[in-house]
Design a protein around this motif. Structure first.
Motif, PDB file in Angstrom:
ATOM      1  N   LEU A 229     -60.489  29.772 -39.812  1.00 14.60           N
ATOM      2  CA  LEU A 229     -60.615  28.355 -39.435  1.00 14.60           C
ATOM      3  C   LEU A 229     -59.387  27.532 -39.801  1.00 14.60           C
ATOM      4  CD1 LEU A 229     -64.346  27.611 -40.387  1.00 14.60           C
ATOM      5  CD2 LEU A 229     -63.421  28.218 -38.140  1.00 14.60           C
ATOM      6  N   LEU A 230     -58.220  28.187 -39.865  1.00  9.41           N
ATOM      7  CA  LEU A 230     -56.989  27.421 -40.084  1.00  9.41           C
ATOM      8  C   LEU A 230     -56.665  26.683 -38.788  1.00  9.41           C
ATOM      9  CD1 LEU A 230     -54.751  29.999 -41.976  1.00  9.41           C
ATOM     10  CD2 LEU A 230     -56.333  28.303 -42.888  1.00  9.41           C
ATOM     11  N   LEU A 231     -56.126  25.471 -38.919  1.00 13.40           N
ATOM     12  CA  LEU A 231     -55.744  24.712 -37.733  1.00 13.40           C
ATOM     13  C   LEU A 231     -54.325  25.111 -37.340  1.00 13.40           C
ATOM     14  CD1 LEU A 231     -57.208  21.284 -38.848  1.00 13.40           C
ATOM     15  CD2 LEU A 231     -58.180  22.900 -37.220  1.00 13.40           C
ATOM     16  N   PRO A 232     -54.159  25.695 -36.134  1.00 14.16           N
ATOM     17  CA  PRO A 232     -52.855  26.267 -35.769  1.00 14.16           C
ATOM     18  C   PRO A 232     -51.737  25.239 -35.662  1.00 14.16           C
ATOM     19  CG  PRO A 232     -54.398  26.373 -33.914  1.00 14.16           C
ATOM     20  CD  PRO A 232     -55.179  25.930 -35.111  1.00 14.16           C
ATOM     21  N   TRP A 233     -52.093  23.943 -35.534  1.00 16.90           N
ATOM     22  CA  TRP A 233     -51.057  22.913 -35.385  1.00 16.90           C
ATOM     23  C   TRP A 233     -50.656  22.302 -36.722  1.00 16.90           C
ATOM     24  CZ3 TRP A 233     -55.670  23.129 -32.790  1.00 16.90           C
ATOM     25  CH2 TRP A 233     -56.728  22.426 -33.367  1.00 16.90           C
TER      26      TRP A 233
ATOM     27  N   LEU B 195     -56.424  20.252 -46.123  1.00 16.55           N
ATOM     28  CA  LEU B 195     -57.179  19.687 -44.998  1.00 16.55           C
ATOM     29  C   LEU B 195     -58.276  18.721 -45.451  1.00 16.55           C
ATOM     30  CD1 LEU B 195     -57.616  19.685 -41.923  1.00 16.55           C
ATOM     31  CD2 LEU B 195     -59.300  21.489 -42.245  1.00 16.55           C
ATOM     32  N   GLY B 196     -58.978  19.096 -46.539  1.00 19.43           N
ATOM     33  CA  GLY B 196     -60.062  18.240 -47.026  1.00 19.43           C
ATOM     34  C   GLY B 196     -59.571  16.836 -47.321  1.00 19.43           C
TER      35      GLY B 196
ATOM     36  N   TYR C 264     -46.411  28.134 -40.041  1.00 22.26           N
ATOM     37  CA  TYR C 264     -47.642  27.844 -39.303  1.00 22.26           C
ATOM     38  C   TYR C 264     -48.540  29.073 -39.305  1.00 22.26           C
ATOM     39  CZ  TYR C 264     -45.716  23.457 -37.675  1.00 22.26           C
ATOM     40  OH  TYR C 264     -45.219  22.185 -37.631  1.00 22.26           O
TER      41      TYR C 264
ATOM     42  N   HIS D 261     -49.969  30.900 -37.113  1.00 20.79           N
ATOM     43  CA  HIS D 261     -49.725  32.027 -36.208  1.00 20.79           C
ATOM     44  C   HIS D 261     -48.572  32.912 -36.665  1.00 20.79           C
ATOM     45  CE1 HIS D 261     -46.988  28.952 -34.395  1.00 20.79           C
ATOM     46  NE2 HIS D 261     -46.215  29.998 -34.220  1.00 20.79           N
TER      47      HIS D 261
ATOM     48  N   ARG E 109     -57.608  26.985 -49.473  1.00 23.02           N
ATOM     49  CA  ARG E 109     -58.170  25.731 -48.980  1.00 23.02           C
ATOM     50  C   ARG E 109     -59.558  25.485 -49.588  1.00 23.02           C
ATOM     51  NH1 ARG E 109     -59.438  26.267 -42.989  1.00 23.02           N
ATOM     52  NH2 ARG E 109     -61.035  27.537 -43.938  1.00 23.02           N
TER      53      ARG E 109
ATOM     54  N   GLY F 225     -66.871  26.060 -35.550  1.00 21.41           N
ATOM     55  CA  GLY F 225     -66.487  26.355 -36.930  1.00 21.41           C
ATOM     56  C   GLY F 225     -65.631  25.242 -37.524  1.00 21.41           C
ATOM     57  N   TRP F 226     -64.692  24.731 -36.738  1.00 25.16           N
ATOM     58  CA  TRP F 226     -63.831  23.626 -37.203  1.00 25.16           C
ATOM     59  C   TRP F 226     -64.650  22.368 -37.445  1.00 25.16           C
ATOM     60  CZ3 TRP F 226     -59.678  24.713 -32.945  1.00 25.16           C
ATOM     61  CH2 TRP F 226     -58.788  25.690 -33.420  1.00 25.16           C
TER      62      TRP F 226
ATOM     63  N   LEU G 250     -66.612  22.719 -40.605  1.00 22.77           N
ATOM     64  CA  LEU G 250     -65.715  22.567 -41.754  1.00 22.77           C
ATOM     65  C   LEU G 250     -65.408  21.085 -41.985  1.00 22.77           C
ATOM     66  CD1 LEU G 250     -64.126  24.419 -43.697  1.00 22.77           C
ATOM     67  CD2 LEU G 250     -62.170  24.159 -42.178  1.00 22.77           C
TER      68      LEU G 250
ATOM     69  N   MET H 127     -66.323  18.847 -45.252  1.00 24.18           N
ATOM     70  CA  MET H 127     -65.242  18.215 -46.017  1.00 24.18           C
ATOM     71  C   MET H 127     -65.344  16.697 -46.027  1.00 24.18           C
ATOM     72  SD  MET H 127     -62.007  20.561 -44.974  1.00 24.18           S
ATOM     73  CE  MET H 127     -61.535  21.958 -46.008  1.00 24.18           C
TER      74      MET H 127
ATOM     75  N   TYR I  92     -57.075  14.995 -36.496  1.00 22.97           N
ATOM     76  CA  TYR I  92     -56.576  16.274 -36.998  1.00 22.97           C
ATOM     77  C   TYR I  92     -57.155  17.479 -36.274  1.00 22.97           C
ATOM     78  CZ  TYR I  92     -54.424  13.808 -40.859  1.00 22.97           C
ATOM     79  OH  TYR I  92     -53.636  12.973 -41.599  1.00 22.97           O
TER      80      TYR I  92
ATOM     81  N   PRO J 119     -55.796  17.578 -31.206  1.00 18.01           N
ATOM     82  CA  PRO J 119     -54.874  18.708 -31.070  1.00 18.01           C
ATOM     83  C   PRO J 119     -55.528  19.920 -30.417  1.00 18.01           C
ATOM     84  CG  PRO J 119     -55.002  17.980 -33.373  1.00 18.01           C
ATOM     85  CD  PRO J 119     -55.923  17.114 -32.598  1.00 18.01           C
TER      86      PRO J 119
ATOM     87  N   PHE K 164     -47.076  24.456 -29.316  1.00 17.49           N
ATOM     88  CA  PHE K 164     -46.219  25.586 -29.696  1.00 17.49           C
ATOM     89  C   PHE K 164     -47.000  26.774 -30.232  1.00 17.49           C
ATOM     90  CE2 PHE K 164     -46.800  22.817 -33.306  1.00 17.49           C
ATOM     91  CZ  PHE K 164     -47.128  23.701 -34.320  1.00 17.49           C
ATOM     92  N   TRP K 165     -48.235  26.525 -30.714  1.00 17.43           N
ATOM     93  CA  TRP K 165     -48.979  27.611 -31.354  1.00 17.43           C
ATOM     94  C   TRP K 165     -49.621  28.543 -30.338  1.00 17.43           C
ATOM     95  CZ3 TRP K 165     -50.323  22.457 -31.415  1.00 17.43           C
ATOM     96  CH2 TRP K 165     -51.452  22.108 -30.702  1.00 17.43           C
TER      97      TRP K 165
END
Lengths: 248, 250
Positions: free
Chosen positions: A81-85, A94-95, A126, A128, A142, B142-143, B146, B150, B160, B164, B240-241
């Motif tokens: 669940l990492l945000l790629p951007w 993130l929190g 990043y 990726h 995190r 899932g995001w 989360l 949070m 955030y 995006p 870009f990702w």
């Protein structure tokens, strides 16, 4: 430190998944809920996290300080669940970003956590650009950055290859020591390696048998000869649900 | 990339010339490439003047359409009433061809640029709105979980996470917009105007200056291609990702 007692009844549609179910998470311990796929363990975790709509889930979560759990848990899932951007350091923070109160301290703490999960120097990369194992380390950092009284881990290492999983179990176990944690998994070896107490979840409505307490402190070496007995116990409970019903 | 463009253009010109030779079509039906090139040089100032008008219409239409589209998508996502009442209207409005309302726009907004900008805006509004709304709606659960755990606010979750996450989808909408915005502007010019490439083409056609008409068409096509690849480049840089799916291996 918070210990959590939970009692709940839970039905999804017409199916009753939990009925008068209760479980206690001892303060500062890692409790593992072990069950096959579809045993309801992940649903239970979502309920504790407050992610189920109130019309499907009825139940209560009682904490020893009687303050509700909302806003006091940290969550780690099978997907990182990492945000790629976002850069790695922003993902760890993130929190605080989402709550709109990130400070210099949060950044420093994130750097320290990167050291703890053995990923120094990737803060400006990043997601990726990292491997699956590295990404899950960032997810662990995190989770720890939240510094919450209760940590909920939903099969956090299931997506990793065996040796990476083994490393991460050891790392997570050390870093989560003395934090109240509920780990949900279908892997008996993971439970044996990381948990202070293991409950096997089975049946419909789901029940737990009396807990298995493996000898020694986590993270345990699976080659330890004393593991055999606990392993046999767990496999027996997993494969003979009728035993559980009696014990419960 | 540039080399590939050069090759494609060269091949197209050769094919064009071949068709002219094979069909023996008279120059007022299909002028040979050389004539069109000459017309382009001869009328260069005139063509560029009209082209600049059309380009301004297209670019302003794109900006307006994207802005209004983005605001609409956000409002549809954010407010239940907008979703329930406005979304059906939006879909129904697409049954109305832009061509059909061009005369009405001319009547309301006049002969000048306003009506053409409105046409370009209208024609791209729907793809942009639909693409962004889809993107905003389909955020990975899932995001969202989360973010809830949070303690995110609607605003920070949008900033955030949702926005995006919707960018790749918005990018597809923008690519479509870039490809169809020129249609809106040119149709607007056909219906009534005294400037722009659409006007120039009609005008040249009426005076059987077919080579000039083709020259104007070429400039329009070149600008459309440039616009599309420009936006494609910007989208790729922003998102870009997203690694490009390797088409060769599938």
């Amino acid at each position: 430190m918070t210990s959590v007692a939970l009692k709940l009844s839970l039905s999804y549609g017409n199916e009753c998944i939990f009925e008068d179910f209760s479980l206690e998470l001892e303060s500062g311990k890692l409790v593992c809920l072990l069950g096959k796929s579809g045993s309801g363990k992940s649903t239970l975790l979502h309920f504790i996290a407050g992610l189920l709509p109130s019309d499907v889930a009825r139940g209560s979560v009682v904490t020893d300080d009687e303050i509700p759990l909302g806003g006091r848990i940290a969550w780690m899932a099978q997907q990182d669940l990492l945000l790629p951007w976002l850069k790695i350091i922003d993902n760890i923070n993130l929190g605080s970003l989402l709550r709109g109160n990130r400070t210099k301290q949060d950044r420093d703490q994130a750097q320290q956590l990167l050291k703890d999960v053995e990923l120094e120097g990737v803060e400006n990369r990043y997601p990726h650009e990292l491997s699956g194992g590295m990404r899950q380390r960032v997810a662990l950092a995190r989770t720890l950055a939240e510094q919450r009284p209760v940590n909920l881990l939903d099969e956090p290492f299931s997506g990793l290859d065996a040796s990476t999983r083994y490393q991460l179990q050891g790392l997570a176990s050390r870093l989560l020591a003395n934090r109240t944690t509920l780990l949900v998994t279908h892997d008996p070896l993971e439970a044996l390696r990381m948990a202070d107490q293991i409950f096997v979840l089975d049946g419909r409505p789901a029940q737990v048998a009396s807990p298995v307490t493996p000898p020694g402190d986590p993270p345990r070496q699976l080659a330890d000869s004393r593991m055999g007995e606990s392993y046999t116990q767990l496999m027996h409970q997993l494969n003979h649900p009728e035993v559980n019903q009696h014990a419960a | 990339m540039l080399r590939r463009f050069a090759v494609i253009i060269a091949v197209l010109i050769i094919l064009w010339q071949l068709v002219v030779w094979l069909t023996q079509a008279p120059a007022f039906i299909l002028p040979p490439p050389y004539d069109v090139g000459q017309a382009l040089v001869r009328h260069f100032d005139e063509i560029m003047f009209h082209a600049s008008v059309t380009m301004v219409e297209i670019v302003l239409g794109l900006l307006l359409g994207c802005t209004i589209g983005a605001l609409s998508a956000w409002a549809i996502l954010r407010f239940r009433h907008v979703r329930n009442w406005f979304l059906p209207v939006l879909v129904a409005s697409q049954a109305l061809p832009v061509f059909a309302i061009a005369p009405v726009l001319m009547l309301w907004l006049g002969f000048g640029m306003g009506s053409k900008i409105a046409m370009a805006t209208l024609i791209i509004y729907f793809p942009v709105t639909a693409a962004l709304y889809d993107g905003l709606r389909n955020t990975d659960s899932g995001w969202i979980n989360l973010a809830r755990i949070m303690g995110a606010s609607n605003h920070t979750a949008l900033k955030y996470i949702r926005l995006p996450a919707a960018l790749p989808s918005l990018g597809s909408g923008l690519r479509i917009a870039a490809a169809i915005a020129p249609i809106g502007a040119v149709v607007g010019e056909w219906v009534g105007s005294s400037t722009g490439l659409g006007y120039l083409m009609l005008h040249a056609n009426a005076r059987t200056q077919v080579d000039l008409m083709f020259a104007a068409l070429l400039v329009l096509a070149a600008f459309a291609v440039f616009l599309y690849f420009g936006i494609d480049y910007l989208v790729k840089r922003t998102v870009f990702w997203q690694s490009e799916t390797n088409l060769e291996t599938t």
